[in-house]
Scaffold this active site. Structure first.
Site, PDB file in Angstrom:
ATOM      1  N   ASP A  25       0.559  -1.732  -0.097  1.00 38.23           N
ATOM      2  CA  ASP A  25       0.099  -0.233   0.215  1.00 38.23           C
ATOM      3  C   ASP A  25       0.683   1.083   0.156  1.00 38.23           C
ATOM      4  O   ASP A  25       1.263   1.522   1.173  1.00 38.23           O
ATOM      5  CB  ASP A  25      -1.142   0.136   0.910  1.00 38.23           C
ATOM      6  CG  ASP A  25      -2.148  -1.104   1.776  1.00 38.23           C
ATOM      7  OD1 ASP A  25      -1.244  -2.519   1.539  1.00 38.23           O
ATOM      8  OD2 ASP A  25      -3.180  -0.917   1.462  1.00 38.23           O
TER       9      ASP A  25
ATOM     10  N   GLU B 132      -3.966   1.297  -3.402  1.00 41.48           N
ATOM     11  CA  GLU B 132      -5.476   1.790  -2.706  1.00 41.48           C
ATOM     12  C   GLU B 132      -5.329   3.369  -1.787  1.00 41.48           C
ATOM     13  O   GLU B 132      -6.483   3.763  -1.612  1.00 41.48           O
ATOM     14  CB  GLU B 132      -6.197   0.951  -2.085  1.00 41.48           C
ATOM     15  CG  GLU B 132      -5.529   0.650  -0.744  1.00 41.48           C
ATOM     16  CD  GLU B 132      -6.741   0.320   0.290  1.00 41.48           C
ATOM     17  OE1 GLU B 132      -7.542   0.214   0.210  1.00 41.48           O
ATOM     18  OE2 GLU B 132      -5.545  -0.434   1.377  1.00 41.48           O
ATOM     19  N   ASN B 133      -4.565   3.471  -1.007  1.00 42.50           N
ATOM     20  CA  ASN B 133      -3.919   4.967  -0.225  1.00 42.50           C
ATOM     21  C   ASN B 133      -3.067   5.886  -1.326  1.00 42.50           C
ATOM     22  O   ASN B 133      -2.579   6.465   0.340  1.00 42.50           O
ATOM     23  CB  ASN B 133      -3.441   4.509   0.809  1.00 42.50           C
ATOM     24  CG  ASN B 133      -4.388   2.796   1.848  1.00 42.50           C
ATOM     25  OD1 ASN B 133      -4.154   2.672   0.996  1.00 42.50           O
ATOM     26  ND2 ASN B 133      -5.043   3.775   1.677  1.00 42.50           N
TER      27      ASN B 133
ATOM     28  N   HIS C  55      -9.935   1.149  -0.212  1.00 42.60           N
ATOM     29  CA  HIS C  55     -10.039   2.463  -0.697  1.00 42.60           C
ATOM     30  C   HIS C  55     -10.252   2.791  -2.153  1.00 42.60           C
ATOM     31  O   HIS C  55     -10.455   3.851  -2.682  1.00 42.60           O
ATOM     32  CB  HIS C  55      -9.306   2.679  -0.226  1.00 42.60           C
ATOM     33  CG  HIS C  55      -9.409   3.276   1.400  1.00 42.60           C
ATOM     34  ND1 HIS C  55     -10.363   3.655   2.123  1.00 42.60           N
ATOM     35  CD2 HIS C  55      -8.482   2.993   2.269  1.00 42.60           C
ATOM     36  CE1 HIS C  55      -9.937   3.791   3.438  1.00 42.60           C
ATOM     37  NE2 HIS C  55      -8.780   3.223   3.665  1.00 42.60           N
TER      38      HIS C  55
ATOM     39  N   HIS D 150      -6.221  -9.072  -0.598  1.00 39.00           N
ATOM     40  CA  HIS D 150      -6.131  -7.508   0.277  1.00 39.00           C
ATOM     41  C   HIS D 150      -7.169  -7.942   1.711  1.00 39.00           C
ATOM     42  O   HIS D 150      -8.562  -8.169   1.870  1.00 39.00           O
ATOM     43  CB  HIS D 150      -6.830  -6.008  -0.016  1.00 39.00           C
ATOM     44  CG  HIS D 150      -6.683  -5.217   0.168  1.00 39.00           C
ATOM     45  ND1 HIS D 150      -5.421  -4.694   0.213  1.00 39.00           N
ATOM     46  CD2 HIS D 150      -7.389  -3.906   1.150  1.00 39.00           C
ATOM     47  CE1 HIS D 150      -5.694  -2.952   0.754  1.00 39.00           C
ATOM     48  NE2 HIS D 150      -6.370  -2.852   1.413  1.00 39.00           N
TER      49      HIS D 150
ATOM     50  N   HIS E  34      -2.878  -4.629   2.765  1.00 39.46           N
ATOM     51  CA  HIS E  34      -4.299  -3.457   3.842  1.00 39.46           C
ATOM     52  C   HIS E  34      -3.244  -3.712   5.109  1.00 39.46           C
ATOM     53  O   HIS E  34      -4.098  -2.017   5.521  1.00 39.46           O
ATOM     54  CB  HIS E  34      -5.559  -4.457   3.402  1.00 39.46           C
ATOM     55  CG  HIS E  34      -6.181  -4.345   4.422  1.00 39.46           C
ATOM     56  ND1 HIS E  34      -7.315  -2.669   4.292  1.00 39.46           N
ATOM     57  CD2 HIS E  34      -7.261  -4.955   5.788  1.00 39.46           C
ATOM     58  CE1 HIS E  34      -8.039  -2.952   4.928  1.00 39.46           C
ATOM     59  NE2 HIS E  34      -7.687  -3.431   6.036  1.00 39.46           N
TER      60      HIS E  34
ATOM     61  N   HIS F 238      -0.960  -2.828   6.054  1.00 36.49           N
ATOM     62  CA  HIS F 238       0.494  -2.209   6.910  1.00 36.49           C
ATOM     63  C   HIS F 238       1.300  -1.841   6.961  1.00 36.49           C
ATOM     64  O   HIS F 238       2.211  -1.583   7.342  1.00 36.49           O
ATOM     65  CB  HIS F 238       0.020  -0.830   6.729  1.00 36.49           C
ATOM     66  CG  HIS F 238      -0.770   0.427   5.350  1.00 36.49           C
ATOM     67  ND1 HIS F 238      -1.948   2.261   5.616  1.00 36.49           N
ATOM     68  CD2 HIS F 238      -1.621  -0.231   4.813  1.00 36.49           C
ATOM     69  CE1 HIS F 238      -1.168   1.817   4.732  1.00 36.49           C
ATOM     70  NE2 HIS F 238      -2.703   0.754   4.276  1.00 36.49           N
TER      71      HIS F 238
HETATM   72 FE   LIG Z   1      -4.311   0.369   2.659  1.00 35.12          FE
HETATM   73 FE   LIG Z   2      -6.955  -1.404   2.347  1.00 34.34          FE
END
Ligand SMILES: [Fe+2]
Ligand SMILES: [Fe+2]
Length: 279
Positions: free
Chosen positions: A8, A39-40, A68, A151, A176, A178
């Site tokens: 991520d 996604e971030n 996200h 994820h 996901h 992190h």
């Molecule tokens: Fe994430």
């Molecule tokens: Fe996520």
């Protein structure tokens, strides 16, 4: 061949270190393909069209997402029309985006990539196990190298997906949470596995966000803006060595690139570009 999945990418610090280090990293690690979970990327939530173009220009070959995915509405257009980005394969058929992609690695090998969402502590989605079967059934039989970004929140779910797809895909790597896990391994059927490859962004943080803000809201319930943090930025990911004939993983290795290493990688590309050509 060697394939890297980076975890991520969080906000501007995450984007910047990827842009700075990627060319040098591709050279230094002899990477045939780079997949990134984005996604971030846009201020911590979603991906904008400009972020997408920036990552691809930096050397990222394929983009996966997560819960996200639709936070920046403009990305729907990219998800619908570009061939190097996917939605979650267990999202509804009507959700914008494709459920898998076929990308050509630098060594000419076609690689299938798809993305699944877990169901523990997540909004209700279709069965990820059935979605994996559905995608695998429609891949061309000659495609042997297959990467899955799962994820998900729960390590038990991740392990189950690894075992479920062992021998059927090249790698099941998690994103996901992190937080990178120290369980990288090759399962008995030849599938590389790791619960989570970690986050690309600021580590002086709570999962990439400012510590003071998250602490304030968690302690007092007083809502704050979870701004992206800035300190100790790192790339975190995992490199899989693959036999392209069989699609089996032959090696799996965690990767961390800190700011000093990113600077060295950037300088190595500049030095190579300015070196005189010997005929
Ligand atoms: Fe994430
Ligand atoms: Fe996520």
């Amino acid at each position: 061949m060697r394939v890297l999945l980076i975890g991520d990418i969080v906000g501007k610090p995450g984007r910047q270190i990827v842009v700075r280090a990627m060319r040098g990293l591709i050279e230094a690690e002899r990477l045939d393909l780079v997949i990134a979970n984005a996604e971030n990327t846009a201020g911590g939530a979603g991906l904008t069209c400009a972020n997408y173009r920036e990552l691809i220009a930096a050397g990222v070959d394929a983009i996966t997402m997560g819960d996200h995915i639709y936070r920046q509405r403009e990305i729907n257009e990219v998800l619908e029309h570009e061939s190097n980005i996917v939605k979650l394969a267990n999202y509804p058929a009507s959700a914008p985006g494709k459920d898998h992609m076929l990308v050509t690695a630098r060594n000419g090998v076609t690689v299938a990539v798809f993305n699944l969402l877990g169901r523990v502590f997540m909004r209700p989605v279709d069965c990820p196990w059935e979605a994996a079967d559905r995608v695998l059934a429609k891949l061309p039989p000659e495609v042997r190298v297959i990467f899955v970004d799962f994820h998900a929140e729960a390590t038990s779910d991740m392990q189950l997906m690894g075992r479920y797809l062992d021998g059927r895909v090249t790698a099941v790597l998690g994103t996901h949470t992190h937080v990178a896990t120290a369980d990288e391994q090759i399962l008995p059927g030849g599938t590389a596995f790791q619960c989570d490859v970690g986050m690309t962004g600021p580590y002086e943080s709570i999962l990439g966000r400012r510590i003071d803000r998250v602490l304030e809201t968690t302690r007092t319930f007083n809502p704050t803006h979870f701004e992206v943090a800035s300190g100790d930025v790192r790339i975190s990911g995992t490199i899989v060595d693959v036999d392209p004939e069989t699609g089996r993983a032959t090696g799996v290795q965690r990767l961390v690139v800190n700011q000093e290493e990113a600077d060295r990688l950037a300088a190595s590309v500049k030095a190579a570009a300015s070196a005189p050509t010997v005929l």
